[in-house]
Enzyme design. Sequence first.
Site, PDB file in Angstrom:
ATOM      1  N   TYR A   1      -5.202   5.532  -0.626  1.00  0.00           N
ATOM      2  CA  TYR A   1      -4.146   4.528  -0.696  1.00  0.00           C
ATOM      3  C   TYR A   1      -4.272   3.681  -1.950  1.00  0.00           C
ATOM      4  CZ  TYR A   1      -7.606   1.709   1.954  1.00  0.00           C
ATOM      5  OH  TYR A   1      -8.744   1.082   2.397  1.00  0.00           O
TER       6      TYR A   1
ATOM      7  N   LYS B   1       0.833  -1.191   0.000  1.00  0.00           N
ATOM      8  CA  LYS B   1       0.000   0.000   0.000  1.00  0.00           C
ATOM      9  C   LYS B   1       0.875   1.251   0.000  1.00  0.00           C
ATOM     10  CE  LYS B   1      -3.755  -2.243   2.490  1.00  0.00           C
ATOM     11  NZ  LYS B   1      -4.542  -2.282   3.743  1.00  0.00           N
TER      12      LYS B   1
END
Length: 186
Positions: free
Chosen positions: A131, A71
């Site tokens: 994200y 991420k």
Amino acid sequence: MEIIKTSIPNLLIIKPEVFSDPRGFFLEVFAENRYKEAGISSNFVQDNISKSSYGVIRGLHYQLAPYSQSKLIHALEGKILDVAVDLRKNSPTFGQHYAVELSAENKLQFFIPQGFAHGFSVLSETAIVSYKCDNYYSQEAERGIVYNDAKLNINWQIPADKAIISSKDSILPSFKEAEHNFVFSI
């Protein structure tokens, strides 16, 4: 951009170059070639955005391999404490966590590779968090660790009486009981 190594291998903070003038600012949020040059070779396939109020703690979440996700996280609005927990067997930092404050003001990004649990707490009135993920969401592979695990001892910077936890997150297993299948590699 500047790459800042943390005390946990492969966990990175990215400080983008910000161009400011009286009109405002400009920054490059992501350019695949520049991130690859910096050693981040994840092929991001999904973008997510969440909005939360002060006191919300989300996490700790991850997906089992082969559905695990790297991420790249940053705050579009407000301020969060972003936390990553190393779940990679044989890692010198297995079971340790790292926390960094991400805000619209500091514009930092946090790169969390596969093999980590992730969560954040909202320190401002509201926060919008963006994200990128390098694998798609898989409900079957989704796992987690309870946010207040005694072994991890994470200071979320939220008073206990102000913490807002989803019913799903409040019943996650402890670190010791959590299922994970990640292996450390350099």
